[in-house]
Design a protein around this motif. Structure first.
Motif, PDB file in Angstrom:
ATOM      1  N   GLY A   1      -0.683 -50.269 -16.364  1.00  0.00           N
ATOM      2  CA  GLY A   1      -0.168 -50.446 -15.003  1.00  0.00           C
ATOM      3  C   GLY A   1       1.096 -49.630 -14.815  1.00  0.00           C
ATOM      4  N   VAL A   2       1.190 -48.907 -13.692  1.00  0.00           N
ATOM      5  CA  VAL A   2       2.360 -48.077 -13.407  1.00  0.00           C
ATOM      6  C   VAL A   2       2.831 -48.344 -11.984  1.00  0.00           C
ATOM      7  N   ASP A   3       4.123 -48.566 -11.855  1.00  0.00           N
ATOM      8  CA  ASP A   3       4.747 -48.773 -10.546  1.00  0.00           C
ATOM      9  C   ASP A   3       5.657 -47.580 -10.265  1.00  0.00           C
ATOM     10  N   LEU A   4       5.290 -46.788  -9.251  1.00  0.00           N
ATOM     11  CA  LEU A   4       6.097 -45.627  -8.869  1.00  0.00           C
ATOM     12  C   LEU A   4       7.086 -46.058  -7.803  1.00  0.00           C
TER      13      LEU A   4
ATOM     14  N   PRO B   1       4.625 -45.951  -3.694  1.00  0.00           N
ATOM     15  CA  PRO B   1       5.436 -46.404  -2.549  1.00  0.00           C
ATOM     16  C   PRO B   1       5.037 -45.645  -1.290  1.00  0.00           C
ATOM     17  N   ALA B   2       3.807 -45.907  -0.835  1.00  0.00           N
ATOM     18  CA  ALA B   2       3.252 -45.092   0.251  1.00  0.00           C
ATOM     19  C   ALA B   2       2.011 -45.743   0.823  1.00  0.00           C
ATOM     20  N   ILE B   3       1.583 -45.239   1.969  1.00  0.00           N
ATOM     21  CA  ILE B   3       0.262 -45.586   2.486  1.00  0.00           C
ATOM     22  C   ILE B   3      -0.757 -44.884   1.603  1.00  0.00           C
ATOM     23  N   THR B   4      -1.716 -45.640   1.077  1.00  0.00           N
ATOM     24  CA  THR B   4      -2.749 -45.055   0.233  1.00  0.00           C
ATOM     25  C   THR B   4      -4.119 -45.353   0.824  1.00  0.00           C
ATOM     26  N   LEU B   5      -5.019 -44.428   0.653  1.00  0.00           N
ATOM     27  CA  LEU B   5      -6.390 -44.640   1.095  1.00  0.00           C
ATOM     28  C   LEU B   5      -7.180 -45.209  -0.070  1.00  0.00           C
ATOM     29  N   VAL B   6      -7.633 -46.431   0.086  1.00  0.00           N
ATOM     30  CA  VAL B   6      -8.392 -47.117  -0.949  1.00  0.00           C
ATOM     31  C   VAL B   6      -9.817 -47.269  -0.418  1.00  0.00           C
ATOM     32  N   PRO B   7     -10.888 -46.967  -1.172  1.00  0.00           N
ATOM     33  CA  PRO B   7     -10.895 -46.689  -2.616  1.00  0.00           C
ATOM     34  C   PRO B   7     -10.751 -45.221  -2.983  1.00  0.00           C
TER      35      PRO B   7
ATOM     36  N   GLY C   1      10.863 -46.253  -5.674  1.00  0.00           N
ATOM     37  CA  GLY C   1      11.607 -45.238  -4.930  1.00  0.00           C
ATOM     38  C   GLY C   1      12.562 -44.452  -5.795  1.00  0.00           C
ATOM     39  N   THR C   2      13.053 -45.044  -6.906  1.00  0.00           N
ATOM     40  CA  THR C   2      14.035 -44.376  -7.758  1.00  0.00           C
ATOM     41  C   THR C   2      13.637 -44.351  -9.233  1.00  0.00           C
ATOM     42  N   LYS C   3      12.535 -45.033  -9.578  1.00  0.00           N
ATOM     43  CA  LYS C   3      12.167 -45.131 -10.989  1.00  0.00           C
ATOM     44  C   LYS C   3      10.657 -45.218 -11.149  1.00  0.00           C
ATOM     45  N   MET C   4      10.242 -45.063 -12.398  1.00  0.00           N
ATOM     46  CA  MET C   4       8.847 -45.214 -12.782  1.00  0.00           C
ATOM     47  C   MET C   4       8.808 -46.292 -13.862  1.00  0.00           C
ATOM     48  N   TYR C   5       7.987 -47.298 -13.657  1.00  0.00           N
ATOM     49  CA  TYR C   5       7.948 -48.431 -14.577  1.00  0.00           C
ATOM     50  C   TYR C   5       6.492 -48.708 -14.928  1.00  0.00           C
ATOM     51  N   GLY C   6       6.213 -48.843 -16.212  1.00  0.00           N
ATOM     52  CA  GLY C   6       4.837 -49.070 -16.614  1.00  0.00           C
ATOM     53  C   GLY C   6       4.734 -50.050 -17.755  1.00  0.00           C
ATOM     54  N   MET C   7       3.529 -50.554 -17.939  1.00  0.00           N
ATOM     55  CA  MET C   7       3.302 -51.471 -19.046  1.00  0.00           C
ATOM     56  C   MET C   7       1.852 -51.421 -19.488  1.00  0.00           C
TER      57      MET C   7
ATOM     58  N   ARG D   1      10.355 -57.147 -11.303  1.00  0.00           N
ATOM     59  CA  ARG D   1       9.829 -55.778 -11.286  1.00  0.00           C
ATOM     60  C   ARG D   1       8.473 -55.669 -11.980  1.00  0.00           C
ATOM     61  N   ASP D   2       8.030 -56.750 -12.660  1.00  0.00           N
ATOM     62  CA  ASP D   2       6.703 -56.742 -13.279  1.00  0.00           C
ATOM     63  C   ASP D   2       5.587 -56.985 -12.263  1.00  0.00           C
ATOM     64  N   ALA D   3       5.923 -57.378 -11.043  1.00  0.00           N
ATOM     65  CA  ALA D   3       4.904 -57.822 -10.087  1.00  0.00           C
ATOM     66  C   ALA D   3       3.836 -56.768  -9.822  1.00  0.00           C
ATOM     67  N   ALA D   4       4.248 -55.537  -9.541  1.00  0.00           N
ATOM     68  CA  ALA D   4       3.274 -54.493  -9.195  1.00  0.00           C
ATOM     69  C   ALA D   4       2.385 -54.139 -10.382  1.00  0.00           C
ATOM     70  N   VAL D   5       2.974 -54.050 -11.582  1.00  0.00           N
ATOM     71  CA  VAL D   5       2.153 -53.689 -12.732  1.00  0.00           C
ATOM     72  C   VAL D   5       1.229 -54.839 -13.140  1.00  0.00           C
ATOM     73  N   MET D   6       1.671 -56.082 -12.905  1.00  0.00           N
ATOM     74  CA  MET D   6       0.773 -57.214 -13.146  1.00  0.00           C
ATOM     75  C   MET D   6      -0.343 -57.233 -12.101  1.00  0.00           C
TER      76      MET D   6
END
Length: 398
Positions: free
Chosen positions: A85-88, A153-159, A90-96, A373-378
């Protein structure tokens, strides 16, 4: 062809429902699954056998006997698979790296500046290098990588996995999912980062068991993830939740906001610091602290500084307006505040509740994120689990 699509879709829905029930209610019998989901027992048995062959579920002994033969129990086997999981931000990149049960095995953090330095200024190459570090992290023997989930941190087109516009990253119409799939030869999902945060809180955090929630992340920008009946609501153009563009007053009408929205310019971490700076520049009697950021403003407010308390009070007003607008349109059971600014919840949550009481028909529960900050990667774990379930079904049908 239509029949095949319908059968495939129904199979995917049934499989996802069964897997989610097992995840939540382990250990559980096949007959109980059939009863709870109103499915035929043969359908449940067939899908459970598939899930066992993929090591997503496993035997868990026998249940209590009620006079006849005790039923065989099964349980979720989350430890057999891991997700990147990676959270991009606004100022950092966080992954787990975490298994499907939510057990975190490895974490990695890198600022955008560090990322640019390591990748000669190319943010995408830096992301690829970052993910490779996560893939190379030690894992339990035999554990496989189920997939990679990225929050942007953006509008994304899913899938499709296309990042349409990420101001903080400088990306426009970037086919991120396809680029990463080609690079790593693994299933990849790309989703708005706050949508993933909402999914993370729903699966593992403050909103477990809640049917409808809005996660509002206040950091470099402001965004919201909306979940209704356990599913992310994305809107017609997949731009639902862009609350940073809410209009805080009539003065912003007719203005163009091509980067950050009107509310973000006032109530995000950056907006809070900017308003504080403007106030201090006008009031020469106040000393301007350095560095001046949102954390400094909240710390000075706790210390009793009048200028900081004024900025915080205005921030509470802006966030209360946003929550009020969301509440009267969506009527969620819960609003979860996340992001860096939510670390100062002691100065925000109760004042927001007080401002809303009696103003709107129903004030939702307002809580702060349990996962931080774990929320997005979880949330990426939940997202990848669902997406790869569909991926493996399609693979089998092909």
């Amino acid at each position: 062809m239509s029949k095949n699509i319908t059968a495939s879709l129904m199979r995917s829905i049934n499989r996802s429902a069964i897997l989610e029930l097992i995840r939540k209610e382990s250990p559980i019998s096949r007959s109980q699954i059939a009863k709870d989901l109103n499915m035929s027992l043969p359908t449940v048995m067939r899908i459970v056998d598939e899930l066992m062959s993929e090591e997503l579920v496993r035997h868990a002994g026998a249940g209590e006997s009620t006079g006849g033969r005790p039923s065989s129990l099964i349980e979720f086997n989350g430890e057999a698979h891991a997700v990147i999981g990676v959270d991009l931000g606004g100022t950092k990149m966080y992954g787990m790296v975490a298994d499907l049960a939510g057990n975190i095995q490895y974490k990695l953090y890198r600022t955008h500046e560090e990322n640019r330095e390591m990748a000669d200024g190319d943010y995408l190459n830096g992301l690829i290098d970052f993910i490779q570090h996560l893939l190379d992290a030690p894992r339990p023997a035999g554990q496989s990588i189920r997939g990679i989930g990225v929050g942007a941190p953006a509008i994304t087109l899913v899938p499709e996995g296309i990042v349409t516009w990420a101001p903080s990253l400088g990306w426009r119409d970037l086919p991120l999912r396809d680029l990463l799939t080609e690079e790593f030869d693994l299933p990849v999902t790309v989703e708005n980062d706050v949508n993933l945060s909402a999914l993370g809180e729903w699966g593992f955090g403050a909103a477990r068991g809640v049917k409808s929630l809005v996660q509002i992340a206040v950091g470099t920008g402001i965004g919201a993830g909306i979940m209704i009946d356990g599913a992310i609501y994305r809107g017609f153009q997949q731009a639902a939740g862009e609350v940073g563009y809410m209009l805080p007053n009539t003065a912003v009408l007719g203005q163009r906001h091509e980067g950050f929205g009107a509310l973000e310019l006032l109530a995000s971490g950056t907006g809070i610091a900017d308003r504080a700076r403007q106030l201090l520049q006008k009031e020469s009697t106040y000393f301007m602290p350095e560095p001046l950021n949102a954390q400094t403003v909240f710390a000075e407010a706790r210390a009793g500084k009048a200028w900081a308390q004024q900025v915080v009070a205005e921030t509470v007003d802006y966030l209360a307006l946003a929550i009020a607008n969301v509440a009267v349109v969506i009527n969620p059971e819960m609003v979860v505040l996340g992001g860096g600014v939510a670390q100062s919840a002691d100065l925000l949550v109760e004042p927001i509740r007080e401002r809303l009481e009696g103003v709107i028909p129903f004030v939702p529960k307002i809580l702060t994120s349990e996962l931080g900050r774990d929320a997005a990667v979880m949330g990426a774990i939940m997202h990848v689990m669902k997406a790869t379930d569909e991926y493996f079904i399609v693979k089998k049908l092909n």
